[in-house]
Motif scaffolding. Structure first.
Motif, PDB file in Angstrom:
ATOM      1  N   ASN A 107       0.849  -1.191   0.000  1.00 10.09           N
ATOM      2  CA  ASN A 107       0.000   0.000   0.000  1.00 10.09           C
ATOM      3  C   ASN A 107       0.883   1.238   0.000  1.00 10.09           C
ATOM      4  O   ASN A 107       1.856   1.320   0.738  1.00 10.09           O
ATOM      5  N   GLY A 108       0.536   2.194  -0.824  1.00  3.44           N
ATOM      6  CA  GLY A 108       1.311   3.421  -0.906  1.00  3.44           C
ATOM      7  C   GLY A 108       2.333   3.431  -2.024  1.00  3.44           C
ATOM      8  O   GLY A 108       2.876   4.487  -2.347  1.00  3.44           O
ATOM      9  N   CYS A 109       2.616   2.263  -2.639  1.00  2.00           N
ATOM     10  CA  CYS A 109       3.566   2.202  -3.749  1.00  2.00           C
ATOM     11  C   CYS A 109       2.835   2.452  -5.068  1.00  2.00           C
ATOM     12  O   CYS A 109       1.861   1.761  -5.385  1.00  2.00           O
ATOM     13  N   ALA A 110       3.305   3.422  -5.827  1.00  2.00           N
ATOM     14  CA  ALA A 110       2.725   3.705  -7.137  1.00  2.00           C
ATOM     15  C   ALA A 110       3.235   2.695  -8.155  1.00  2.00           C
ATOM     16  O   ALA A 110       4.333   2.154  -8.022  1.00  2.00           O
ATOM     17  N   TRP A 111       2.432   2.430  -9.182  1.00  2.00           N
ATOM     18  CA  TRP A 111       2.835   1.497 -10.230  1.00  2.00           C
ATOM     19  C   TRP A 111       2.304   1.966 -11.577  1.00  2.00           C
ATOM     20  O   TRP A 111       1.357   2.744 -11.669  1.00  2.00           O
ATOM     21  N   LEU A 112       2.964   1.477 -12.619  1.00  3.70           N
ATOM     22  CA  LEU A 112       2.574   1.765 -14.000  1.00  3.70           C
ATOM     23  C   LEU A 112       2.660   0.487 -14.803  1.00  3.70           C
ATOM     24  O   LEU A 112       3.448  -0.405 -14.470  1.00  3.70           O
ATOM     25  N   ARG A 113       1.878   0.411 -15.869  1.00  3.13           N
ATOM     26  CA  ARG A 113       1.958  -0.731 -16.775  1.00  3.13           C
ATOM     27  C   ARG A 113       2.359  -0.242 -18.166  1.00  3.13           C
ATOM     28  O   ARG A 113       1.747   0.671 -18.711  1.00  3.13           O
ATOM     29  N   PHE A 114       3.412  -0.909 -18.707  1.00  5.52           N
ATOM     30  CA  PHE A 114       3.902  -0.595 -20.040  1.00  5.52           C
ATOM     31  C   PHE A 114       3.802  -1.837 -20.914  1.00  5.52           C
ATOM     32  O   PHE A 114       3.810  -2.957 -20.404  1.00  5.52           O
ATOM     33  N   PRO A 115       3.743  -1.675 -22.237  1.00  3.06           N
ATOM     34  CA  PRO A 115       3.690  -2.841 -23.123  1.00  3.06           C
ATOM     35  C   PRO A 115       4.971  -3.668 -23.024  1.00  3.06           C
ATOM     36  O   PRO A 115       6.062  -3.132 -22.839  1.00  3.06           O
ATOM     37  N   HIS A 116       4.837  -4.962 -23.138  1.00  8.33           N
ATOM     38  CA  HIS A 116       5.973  -5.867 -23.179  1.00  8.33           C
ATOM     39  C   HIS A 116       6.782  -5.561 -24.443  1.00  8.33           C
ATOM     40  O   HIS A 116       6.213  -5.366 -25.514  1.00  8.33           O
ATOM     41  N   PRO A 117       8.123  -5.498 -24.370  1.00  7.51           N
ATOM     42  CA  PRO A 117       8.925  -5.132 -25.549  1.00  7.51           C
ATOM     43  C   PRO A 117       8.721  -6.037 -26.762  1.00  7.51           C
ATOM     44  O   PRO A 117       8.803  -5.572 -27.896  1.00  7.51           O
ATOM     45  N   THR A 118       8.475  -7.331 -26.537  1.00 10.10           N
ATOM     46  CA  THR A 118       8.322  -8.249 -27.664  1.00 10.10           C
ATOM     47  C   THR A 118       6.881  -8.720 -27.847  1.00 10.10           C
ATOM     48  O   THR A 118       6.561  -9.303 -28.876  1.00 10.10           O
ATOM     49  N   GLU A 119       6.031  -8.488 -26.848  1.00 12.45           N
ATOM     50  CA  GLU A 119       4.620  -8.874 -26.930  1.00 12.45           C
ATOM     51  C   GLU A 119       3.777  -7.689 -26.469  1.00 12.45           C
ATOM     52  O   GLU A 119       3.359  -7.629 -25.316  1.00 12.45           O
ATOM     53  N   PRO A 120       3.535  -6.719 -27.351  1.00 15.17           N
ATOM     54  CA  PRO A 120       2.885  -5.463 -26.958  1.00 15.17           C
ATOM     55  C   PRO A 120       1.531  -5.627 -26.283  1.00 15.17           C
ATOM     56  O   PRO A 120       1.110  -4.756 -25.517  1.00 15.17           O
ATOM     57  N   ASN A 121       0.836  -6.732 -26.550  1.00 11.29           N
ATOM     58  CA  ASN A 121      -0.473  -6.933 -25.932  1.00 11.29           C
ATOM     59  C   ASN A 121      -0.380  -7.447 -24.504  1.00 11.29           C
ATOM     60  O   ASN A 121      -1.392  -7.576 -23.816  1.00 11.29           O
ATOM     61  N   GLN A 122       0.831  -7.777 -24.060  1.00 10.01           N
ATOM     62  CA  GLN A 122       1.029  -8.293 -22.709  1.00 10.01           C
ATOM     63  C   GLN A 122       1.689  -7.212 -21.856  1.00 10.01           C
ATOM     64  O   GLN A 122       2.844  -6.861 -22.081  1.00 10.01           O
ATOM     65  N   PRO A 123       0.981  -6.636 -20.894  1.00 11.02           N
ATOM     66  CA  PRO A 123       1.569  -5.537 -20.122  1.00 11.02           C
ATOM     67  C   PRO A 123       2.605  -6.007 -19.114  1.00 11.02           C
ATOM     68  O   PRO A 123       2.594  -7.149 -18.663  1.00 11.02           O
ATOM     69  N   VAL A 124       3.513  -5.101 -18.796  1.00 10.35           N
ATOM     70  CA  VAL A 124       4.524  -5.340 -17.766  1.00 10.35           C
ATOM     71  C   VAL A 124       4.314  -4.297 -16.672  1.00 10.35           C
ATOM     72  O   VAL A 124       4.303  -3.098 -16.947  1.00 10.35           O
ATOM     73  N   THR A 125       4.128  -4.746 -15.452  1.00 10.33           N
ATOM     74  CA  THR A 125       3.905  -3.835 -14.329  1.00 10.33           C
ATOM     75  C   THR A 125       5.229  -3.440 -13.707  1.00 10.33           C
ATOM     76  O   THR A 125       6.067  -4.287 -13.408  1.00 10.33           O
ATOM     77  N   MET A 126       5.418  -2.138 -13.517  1.00  6.74           N
ATOM     78  CA  MET A 126       6.610  -1.619 -12.834  1.00  6.74           C
ATOM     79  C   MET A 126       6.151  -0.860 -11.596  1.00  6.74           C
ATOM     80  O   MET A 126       5.225  -0.043 -11.661  1.00  6.74           O
ATOM     81  N   VAL A 127       6.796  -1.141 -10.478  1.00  5.13           N
ATOM     82  CA  VAL A 127       6.390  -0.575  -9.191  1.00  5.13           C
ATOM     83  C   VAL A 127       7.468   0.383  -8.687  1.00  5.13           C
ATOM     84  O   VAL A 127       8.661   0.098  -8.768  1.00  5.13           O
ATOM     85  N   MET A 128       7.040   1.527  -8.174  1.00  2.95           N
ATOM     86  CA  MET A 128       7.960   2.499  -7.593  1.00  2.95           C
ATOM     87  C   MET A 128       8.257   2.092  -6.154  1.00  2.95           C
ATOM     88  O   MET A 128       7.678   2.623  -5.204  1.00  2.95           O
ATOM     89  N   HIS A 129       9.176   1.148  -6.003  1.00  2.81           N
ATOM     90  CA  HIS A 129       9.516   0.672  -4.665  1.00  2.81           C
ATOM     91  C   HIS A 129      10.246   1.751  -3.868  1.00  2.81           C
ATOM     92  O   HIS A 129      10.048   1.894  -2.667  1.00  2.81           O
ATOM     93  N   SER A 130      11.129   2.466  -4.524  1.00  2.00           N
ATOM     94  CA  SER A 130      11.893   3.510  -3.841  1.00  2.00           C
ATOM     95  C   SER A 130      11.081   4.789  -3.802  1.00  2.00           C
ATOM     96  O   SER A 130      10.445   5.174  -4.790  1.00  2.00           O
ATOM     97  N   HIS A 131      11.100   5.466  -2.662  1.00  2.00           N
ATOM     98  CA  HIS A 131      10.376   6.732  -2.565  1.00  2.00           C
ATOM     99  C   HIS A 131      11.258   7.911  -2.944  1.00  2.00           C
ATOM    100  O   HIS A 131      10.830   9.051  -2.891  1.00  2.00           O
ATOM    101  N   VAL A 132      12.520   7.626  -3.347  1.00  2.00           N
ATOM    102  CA  VAL A 132      13.408   8.702  -3.756  1.00  2.00           C
ATOM    103  C   VAL A 132      12.840   9.367  -5.011  1.00  2.00           C
ATOM    104  O   VAL A 132      12.695   8.742  -6.056  1.00  2.00           O
TER     105      VAL A 132
END
Length: 201
Positions: A107-132
Protein backbone atom coordinates in the motif's frame (compact mmCIF):
# COMPACT_ATOMS: atom_id res chain seq x y z
CA UNK A 1 3.63 3.64 -28.88
CA UNK A 2 5.52 6.31 -30.86
CA UNK A 3 9.25 6.86 -30.36
CA UNK A 4 10.76 10.33 -30.32
CA UNK A 5 13.14 11.13 -33.18
CA UNK A 6 16.55 10.70 -31.53
CA UNK A 7 18.28 7.26 -31.61
CA UNK A 8 18.64 7.42 -27.82
CA UNK A 9 17.11 9.66 -25.19
CA UNK A 10 20.58 11.05 -24.42
CA UNK A 11 20.82 12.46 -27.96
CA UNK A 12 18.07 14.91 -27.05
CA UNK A 13 19.62 18.16 -25.69
CA UNK A 14 16.58 18.66 -23.44
CA UNK A 15 17.20 15.27 -21.85
CA UNK A 16 20.82 16.14 -21.13
CA UNK A 17 19.71 19.43 -19.57
CA UNK A 18 17.13 17.62 -17.42
CA UNK A 19 19.78 15.14 -16.27
CA UNK A 20 22.21 17.97 -15.48
CA UNK A 21 19.55 19.58 -13.31
CA UNK A 22 19.04 16.22 -11.60
CA UNK A 23 22.76 15.99 -10.88
CA UNK A 24 22.89 19.58 -9.58
CA UNK A 25 20.06 18.81 -7.16
CA UNK A 26 21.94 15.70 -6.02
CA UNK A 27 25.13 17.69 -5.42
CA UNK A 28 23.26 20.41 -3.54
CA UNK A 29 21.54 17.81 -1.39
CA UNK A 30 24.89 16.20 -0.61
CA UNK A 31 26.18 19.55 0.60
CA UNK A 32 23.15 21.13 2.24
CA UNK A 33 21.53 18.27 4.17
CA UNK A 34 24.68 17.34 6.14
CA UNK A 35 25.37 21.05 6.74
CA UNK A 36 21.82 21.52 8.04
CA UNK A 37 22.18 18.53 10.38
CA UNK A 38 25.52 19.74 11.77
CA UNK A 39 24.15 23.26 12.12
CA UNK A 40 21.09 22.10 14.07
CA UNK A 41 23.26 19.91 16.28
CA UNK A 42 25.61 22.79 17.03
CA UNK A 43 22.70 25.11 17.73
CA UNK A 44 21.17 22.61 20.13
CA UNK A 45 24.47 22.13 21.99
CA UNK A 46 24.91 25.90 22.32
CA UNK A 47 21.33 26.41 23.53
CA UNK A 48 21.45 23.25 25.64
CA UNK A 49 18.30 23.49 27.73
CA UNK A 50 15.90 20.61 28.19
CA UNK A 51 12.77 22.41 27.09
CA UNK A 52 14.26 23.11 23.63
CA UNK A 53 14.96 19.42 22.87
CA UNK A 54 11.59 18.83 21.24
CA UNK A 55 12.15 21.83 18.96
CA UNK A 56 15.26 20.23 17.50
CA UNK A 57 14.44 16.53 17.49
CA UNK A 58 12.20 16.38 14.40
CA UNK A 59 14.31 18.62 12.10
CA UNK A 60 17.53 16.91 13.25
CA UNK A 61 16.06 13.47 12.61
CA UNK A 62 14.81 14.53 9.17
CA UNK A 63 18.09 16.15 8.07
CA UNK A 64 20.02 13.08 9.27
CA UNK A 65 17.65 10.85 7.30
CA UNK A 66 18.08 12.95 4.15
CA UNK A 67 21.86 12.87 4.61
CA UNK A 68 21.75 9.08 4.86
CA UNK A 69 19.50 8.93 1.78
CA UNK A 70 21.85 10.87 -0.52
CA UNK A 71 23.63 7.71 -1.67
CA UNK A 72 20.41 6.56 -3.34
CA UNK A 73 20.17 9.90 -5.17
CA UNK A 74 23.69 9.49 -6.57
CA UNK A 75 22.98 5.91 -7.61
CA UNK A 76 19.72 6.90 -9.29
CA UNK A 77 21.28 9.81 -11.17
CA UNK A 78 24.07 7.76 -12.74
CA UNK A 79 21.87 4.75 -13.41
CA UNK A 80 19.43 7.00 -15.24
CA UNK A 81 22.27 8.30 -17.42
CA UNK A 82 23.26 4.75 -18.40
CA UNK A 83 19.68 3.94 -19.40
CA UNK A 84 19.17 7.21 -21.28
CA UNK A 85 22.33 6.55 -23.30
CA UNK A 86 21.09 3.11 -24.32
CA UNK A 87 17.36 3.55 -25.09
CA UNK A 88 15.18 6.08 -26.94
CA UNK A 89 12.22 7.84 -25.42
CA UNK A 90 8.91 6.14 -26.11
CA UNK A 91 5.63 8.00 -25.61
CA UNK A 92 2.79 6.36 -23.68
CA UNK A 93 -0.64 7.99 -23.59
CA UNK A 94 -2.54 7.43 -20.33
CA UNK A 95 -0.79 4.18 -19.30
CA UNK A 96 -2.60 2.13 -16.69
CA UNK A 97 -1.43 3.20 -13.25
CA UNK A 98 -2.42 3.33 -9.61
CA UNK A 99 -1.25 3.12 -6.02
CA UNK A 100 -1.33 -0.26 -4.27
CA UNK A 101 -4.31 -2.57 -4.82
CA UNK A 102 -2.23 -5.11 -6.76
CA UNK A 103 -1.07 -8.53 -5.51
CA UNK A 104 2.36 -8.21 -3.94
CA UNK A 105 2.41 -4.39 -4.11
CA UNK A 106 2.64 -2.58 -0.80
CA UNK A 107 0.00 0.00 0.00
CA UNK A 108 1.31 3.42 -0.91
CA UNK A 109 3.57 2.20 -3.75
CA UNK A 110 2.72 3.70 -7.14
CA UNK A 111 2.84 1.50 -10.23
CA UNK A 112 2.57 1.77 -14.00
CA UNK A 113 1.96 -0.73 -16.78
CA UNK A 114 3.90 -0.59 -20.04
CA UNK A 115 3.69 -2.84 -23.12
CA UNK A 116 5.97 -5.87 -23.18
CA UNK A 117 8.92 -5.13 -25.55
CA UNK A 118 8.32 -8.25 -27.66
CA UNK A 119 4.62 -8.87 -26.93
CA UNK A 120 2.88 -5.46 -26.96
CA UNK A 121 -0.47 -6.93 -25.93
CA UNK A 122 1.03 -8.29 -22.71
CA UNK A 123 1.57 -5.54 -20.12
CA UNK A 124 4.52 -5.34 -17.77
CA UNK A 125 3.90 -3.83 -14.33
CA UNK A 126 6.61 -1.62 -12.83
CA UNK A 127 6.39 -0.58 -9.19
CA UNK A 128 7.96 2.50 -7.59
CA UNK A 129 9.52 0.67 -4.67
CA UNK A 130 11.89 3.51 -3.84
CA UNK A 131 10.38 6.73 -2.56
CA UNK A 132 13.41 8.70 -3.76
CA UNK A 133 11.88 11.42 -5.95
CA UNK A 134 8.62 9.42 -6.05
CA UNK A 135 6.49 11.90 -4.08
CA UNK A 136 5.64 13.94 -7.17
CA UNK A 137 4.61 10.83 -9.11
CA UNK A 138 2.68 9.26 -6.24
CA UNK A 139 0.58 12.40 -5.90
CA UNK A 140 -0.58 12.12 -9.52
CA UNK A 141 -0.86 8.42 -10.38
CA UNK A 142 -3.45 7.45 -7.78
CA UNK A 143 -7.15 7.35 -8.62
CA UNK A 144 -7.82 9.85 -5.83
CA UNK A 145 -5.55 12.47 -7.38
CA UNK A 146 -7.30 15.63 -8.51
CA UNK A 147 -8.08 15.77 -12.25
CA UNK A 148 -5.61 18.58 -12.86
CA UNK A 149 -2.86 16.50 -11.24
CA UNK A 150 -3.81 13.37 -13.17
CA UNK A 151 -3.63 15.43 -16.36
CA UNK A 152 0.06 16.11 -15.67
CA UNK A 153 0.84 12.39 -16.16
CA UNK A 154 -1.55 11.76 -19.05
CA UNK A 155 1.48 11.43 -21.33
CA UNK A 156 4.53 9.62 -19.97
CA UNK A 157 7.88 9.21 -21.65
CA UNK A 158 9.72 5.97 -20.95
CA UNK A 159 13.28 4.98 -21.89
CA UNK A 160 14.42 1.48 -21.03
CA UNK A 161 13.20 -2.09 -20.82
CA UNK A 162 10.20 -2.50 -18.49
CA UNK A 163 11.32 -6.06 -17.76
CA UNK A 164 14.43 -4.62 -16.04
CA UNK A 165 14.63 -0.88 -15.50
CA UNK A 166 13.55 2.34 -17.16
CA UNK A 167 13.60 6.09 -16.78
CA UNK A 168 10.18 7.72 -16.85
CA UNK A 169 9.41 11.40 -17.28
CA UNK A 170 6.66 13.76 -18.26
CA UNK A 171 7.08 15.64 -21.56
CA UNK A 172 9.99 18.02 -21.57
CA UNK A 173 11.41 15.80 -20.20
CA UNK A 174 10.78 16.68 -16.56
CA UNK A 175 10.64 14.79 -13.27
CA UNK A 176 13.05 12.03 -14.30
CA UNK A 177 12.58 8.90 -12.22
CA UNK A 178 14.40 5.55 -12.37
CA UNK A 179 11.94 2.71 -11.93
CA UNK A 180 13.43 -0.76 -11.45
CA UNK A 181 11.87 -4.14 -11.90
CA UNK A 182 11.70 -6.74 -9.16
CA UNK A 183 10.98 -10.45 -9.55
CA UNK A 184 7.28 -11.18 -9.56
CA UNK A 185 6.09 -7.94 -11.11
CA UNK A 186 7.11 -8.44 -14.73
CA UNK A 187 4.71 -10.65 -16.62
CA UNK A 188 7.54 -11.60 -18.99
CA UNK A 189 8.23 -15.18 -19.95
CA UNK A 190 11.37 -16.71 -18.49
CA UNK A 191 12.92 -16.80 -21.98
CA UNK A 192 12.32 -13.09 -22.55
CA UNK A 193 13.53 -12.22 -19.06
CA UNK A 194 16.81 -14.06 -19.67
CA UNK A 195 17.24 -12.22 -22.94
CA UNK A 196 16.60 -8.90 -21.25
CA UNK A 197 19.24 -9.55 -18.60
CA UNK A 198 21.93 -9.53 -21.28
CA UNK A 199 21.16 -5.94 -22.24
CA UNK A 200 23.31 -3.27 -20.59
CA UNK A 201 21.51 -0.89 -18.26
Amino acid sequence: MPTLHQPTAWDDPATRRAWTQLLICTVLGQLLWPAAWVGLLAWYVIMSTKWTLWLFFVPMAYTFYRTFLQGAYWKGAFRSRRILREYPWQVHETPESGIGNLPGVRNGCAWLRFPHPTEPNQPVTMVMHSHVRAVWWGGRLGKRAKPERRAQVREIWCAGDPRLAAVIAVPGPRHLYVISQRPGYAEATSHDARGAEAQPL
